[in-house]
Design a protein around this motif. Structure first.
Motif, PDB file in Angstrom:
ATOM      1  N   ARG A 224       0.914  -1.252  -0.003  1.00  0.00           N
ATOM      2  CA  ARG A 224      -0.064   0.065  -0.071  1.00  0.00           C
ATOM      3  C   ARG A 224       0.795   1.202  -0.128  1.00  0.00           C
ATOM      4  NH1 ARG A 224      -5.439  -0.493   1.272  1.00  0.00           N
ATOM      5  NH2 ARG A 224      -6.041  -2.575   1.675  1.00  0.00           N
ATOM      6  N   SER A 225       1.960   1.197   0.743  1.00  0.00           N
ATOM      7  CA  SER A 225       2.992   2.267   0.909  1.00  0.00           C
ATOM      8  C   SER A 225       3.390   2.495  -0.217  1.00  0.00           C
ATOM      9  CB  SER A 225       3.729   2.195   1.902  1.00  0.00           C
ATOM     10  OG  SER A 225       4.983   3.158   1.948  1.00  0.00           O
ATOM     11  N   ARG A 226       3.967   1.313  -0.880  1.00  0.00           N
ATOM     12  CA  ARG A 226       4.598   1.633  -2.489  1.00  0.00           C
ATOM     13  C   ARG A 226       3.626   2.424  -3.544  1.00  0.00           C
ATOM     14  NH1 ARG A 226       8.926  -3.241  -3.615  1.00  0.00           N
ATOM     15  NH2 ARG A 226       9.940  -2.932  -1.541  1.00  0.00           N
ATOM     16  N   LYS A 227       2.246   1.724  -3.269  1.00  0.00           N
ATOM     17  CA  LYS A 227       1.158   2.226  -4.240  1.00  0.00           C
ATOM     18  C   LYS A 227       0.929   3.924  -3.937  1.00  0.00           C
ATOM     19  CE  LYS A 227      -2.486   2.748  -6.712  1.00  0.00           C
ATOM     20  NZ  LYS A 227      -3.107   3.979  -6.736  1.00  0.00           N
ATOM     21  N   SER A 228       1.260   4.314  -2.869  1.00  0.00           N
ATOM     22  CA  SER A 228       1.069   5.601  -2.640  1.00  0.00           C
ATOM     23  C   SER A 228       2.124   6.585  -2.938  1.00  0.00           C
ATOM     24  CB  SER A 228       0.524   5.758  -0.995  1.00  0.00           C
ATOM     25  OG  SER A 228       1.766   5.762  -0.216  1.00  0.00           O
ATOM     26  N   ARG A 229       3.230   5.892  -2.923  1.00  0.00           N
ATOM     27  CA  ARG A 229       4.468   6.623  -3.384  1.00  0.00           C
ATOM     28  C   ARG A 229       4.528   6.524  -5.012  1.00  0.00           C
ATOM     29  NH1 ARG A 229       7.350   3.440   0.454  1.00  0.00           N
ATOM     30  NH2 ARG A 229       8.519   2.778  -1.271  1.00  0.00           N
ATOM     31  N   GLY A 230       3.809   5.846  -5.661  1.00  0.00           N
ATOM     32  CA  GLY A 230       3.842   5.673  -6.922  1.00  0.00           C
ATOM     33  C   GLY A 230       5.014   4.771  -7.435  1.00  0.00           C
ATOM     34  N   ALA A 231       5.394   3.830  -6.407  1.00  0.00           N
ATOM     35  CA  ALA A 231       6.502   2.752  -6.676  1.00  0.00           C
ATOM     36  C   ALA A 231       5.913   1.408  -7.087  1.00  0.00           C
ATOM     37  CB  ALA A 231       7.243   2.561  -5.468  1.00  0.00           C
TER      38      ALA A 231
ATOM     39  N   ARG B  79      11.722  -0.289  -8.273  1.00  0.00           N
ATOM     40  CA  ARG B  79      12.890   0.548  -8.188  1.00  0.00           C
ATOM     41  C   ARG B  79      13.522   0.374  -6.975  1.00  0.00           C
ATOM     42  NH1 ARG B  79      10.123   6.190  -8.429  1.00  0.00           N
ATOM     43  NH2 ARG B  79       8.266   5.248  -8.445  1.00  0.00           N
TER      44      ARG B  79
END
Length: 77
Positions: free
Chosen positions: A25-32, A58
């Motif tokens: 979820r965190s990666r999605k919110s950061r665009g990762a 990344r």
């Protein structure tokens, strides 16, 4: 399309990447993470498994931010 069993939610993406659901979820919110293939249901993005077939996260590789040496200073032996 949101209930299509061929689409992955956060649980399946996290399992595929070997991370926690919270990290996914965190990666999605950061665009990762790659863009979802289906975002028709708010807060429930879905991805096709093929989206991750050749995708590489990344930041994999050398972590210069963990180095104890300053980039401006030569290494000491």
């Amino acid at each position: 399309m949101a209930d299509d069993p061929q689409l992955w939610g956060y649980t399946e993406v996290a399992a595929h990447l070997g991370i926690s659901v919270g990290a996914a979820r965190s990666r999605k919110s950061r665009g990762a993470l790659p863009a979802p293939d289906d975002d028709s249901v708010p807060d429930r993005p879905r991805w096709k498994p093929s989206t991750f077939a050749h995708w590489k996260p990344r930041g994999q590789g050398y972590r210069s931010d963990l180095s104890t040496e300053s980039p401006d200073e030569p290494a000491t032996d």
